[in-house]
Design an enzyme around this catalytic site. Sequence first.
Site, PDB file in Angstrom:
ATOM      1  N   SER A  93       0.835  -1.194   0.000  1.00 32.72           N
ATOM      2  CA  SER A  93       0.000   0.000   0.000  1.00 32.72           C
ATOM      3  C   SER A  93       0.884   1.264   0.000  1.00 32.72           C
ATOM      4  O   SER A  93       1.709   1.427  -0.880  1.00 32.72           O
ATOM      5  CB  SER A  93      -0.969  -0.035   1.180  1.00 32.72           C
ATOM      6  OG  SER A  93      -1.942   0.971   1.070  1.00 32.72           O
ATOM      7  N   ASP A 139      -9.338  -2.859  -6.929  1.00 37.39           N
ATOM      8  CA  ASP A 139      -8.900  -2.322  -5.636  1.00 37.39           C
ATOM      9  C   ASP A 139      -9.780  -1.123  -5.266  1.00 37.39           C
ATOM     10  O   ASP A 139      -9.840  -0.138  -5.999  1.00 37.39           O
ATOM     11  CB  ASP A 139      -7.438  -1.892  -5.733  1.00 37.39           C
ATOM     12  CG  ASP A 139      -6.820  -1.611  -4.368  1.00 37.39           C
ATOM     13  OD1 ASP A 139      -7.502  -1.006  -3.515  1.00 37.39           O
ATOM     14  OD2 ASP A 139      -5.652  -1.974  -4.151  1.00 37.39           O
ATOM     15  N   HIS A 174      -8.012  -4.824  -1.770  1.00 38.74           N
ATOM     16  CA  HIS A 174      -6.815  -4.104  -1.329  1.00 38.74           C
ATOM     17  C   HIS A 174      -6.035  -4.953  -0.336  1.00 38.74           C
ATOM     18  O   HIS A 174      -6.488  -5.180   0.799  1.00 38.74           O
ATOM     19  CB  HIS A 174      -7.198  -2.771  -0.696  1.00 38.74           C
ATOM     20  CG  HIS A 174      -6.013  -1.905  -0.370  1.00 38.74           C
ATOM     21  ND1 HIS A 174      -5.230  -1.321  -1.338  1.00 38.74           N
ATOM     22  CD2 HIS A 174      -5.470  -1.537   0.822  1.00 38.74           C
ATOM     23  CE1 HIS A 174      -4.269  -0.619  -0.775  1.00 38.74           C
ATOM     24  NE2 HIS A 174      -4.384  -0.741   0.538  1.00 38.74           N
TER      25      HIS A 174
END
Length: 571
Positions: free
Chosen positions: A229, A355, A384
């Site tokens: 991330s 996502d 995600h």
Amino acid sequence: MMAVVAEGESAVELLLRAAAMVPAERYALAAIIFVSVFLYRFLEFHVIGDILHGFRGGRVELTFHPNSEIYHRVASKCRSLHGRYLATPWLASPHLQTLFLNIYGMPPSFTYKRQLYTVPDGGTIALDWLLASDLEVADGFISEDASTPLIVVVPGLTSDSSAAYAKHLVYSMASKGWNVVVSNHRGLGGVSITSDCFYNHGWTEDVREVIKYLHHRYPKNPLFCIGTSIGANIVVKYLGEEGENTPLAGAVSICSPWDLVIGDRFISRKLVQRIYGKALADGLKGYAKLHQPVMARLANWEGIKKSQTIREFDHHATRVIARYETVDTYYRQCSSASYVGNVSVPLLCISALDDPLCTREAIPWDECRANKNIVLATTPNGGHLAFFQGLTARRLWWVGATSEFLSALHDSSYMHRQKSRERRRLIEWGREPGVSGLLQTRYVSVGCCVTAQMIMCCTLLGNNLMEDGMVATVTKDGPDSDGSPSNHAVDEEQSSNEVVSALNHNEKANRVGNESMQGQQTQQGDDIHSNMLRRSVWLLAYIAFVTSWSLLGYLAFITFRKKFRNSLQAK
């Protein structure tokens, strides 16, 4: 029987009477269908599509340069990257996967070994270790003589080593015999802020410092890095900033936001994305409350408490502390998409096209395709950082793909090796093998610098002639000037060892013989030494003469330019 229509009734009254005659069960059925369709579209379920495709899953699409050795020699050996990904049927939605990962996640159970590391600005970083069992030692850290690969994991926004996805990754890599350390962001992992510096979306200094420290402490361990991330954005930006200078042998990026400006627009576009934005903003506000004494002194505390979105928090806190003029300036300068072209390390990037936090619109497709060191893998589904697979949802697909790629890279000859300082200096002067000759000089000053450099090399050459006519290597034992040990590439160390062994072998061979032969060899060695010394002096004079032509030409031009100018005016 037909209902009797009363005189004077309007059309609306007739419709209401007709609607009242429909059974309630049919209204309930219609409501269920409507709600189901709405939720299916709103939560982006794809279970019907999975059924229609026979539960084969979506194909993994790879983007790479046609001449990429990283793809042809490394990624091509990874079955996960050339197969399909099928999500857990009861989690067939990017939102369900993402929520399940953060709420439950089913992580493995183990205990980290914690190390507190202080960076030069006074900040404290918590390094959480999980080692392979056969390399554990008394002090709880890696033996300096070990050569087992070491992986540095950089978590996402407001995440630390306790996150479910981090535990899945760490346990999987450690179970394969690799050593893993999670570099928590400063202020997270239960560690207080000990300086006036906070991490942000593009803060690479902590990663740079941790990688430098680990490389100096464990120089024999191949070093890899995995970012997730926001951590992936930081890792890719770091790789772009360092280029060839990083000691990392390879890296992996998982669900990177890539372009923070596009991501900011995306997170506020739809209702479901705004829900995620509100949740992330609450997480940032919770992080700020943990360090309120420092945060209130450096930023706008009242604005932080009222922030409802990530952008508002960054406006009142991150932008102020990091000293950016505007939030968009902060986002643009911290986006890793601008640094993709300069990545010089084998890099695998994994992203899900559904996502809910990092949109596919921000993926730098063309930049990844143009860089021979990058392989981009995208899947239709995954959410995600989730990518759950199997009926029990105990495995994350991207963890297995990452493990395959790094194992194949480690077993290949395509790991990145940091160039030594001497080799980088030769590259700068155009003397690296494969680089044609010395760099051409445009100005007299550059020519003089080249001359001085060649004179220095020849002087060292003349002063380091051994008695047998061989040239002694100019080395620097001990730590460098900055206090860190000198770093050499693995291939250079092997080459130097082979040279030393060859010299030892020759020395032993020369000892065999009678005394008269030894005296003759000594006389020959003296002759060779004097000949080599004379050649070095002549070589020095030749180089000084050749490289001085530019200086002589410039001086001649200055001396005779008035005569040239007068002759031209006379003509």
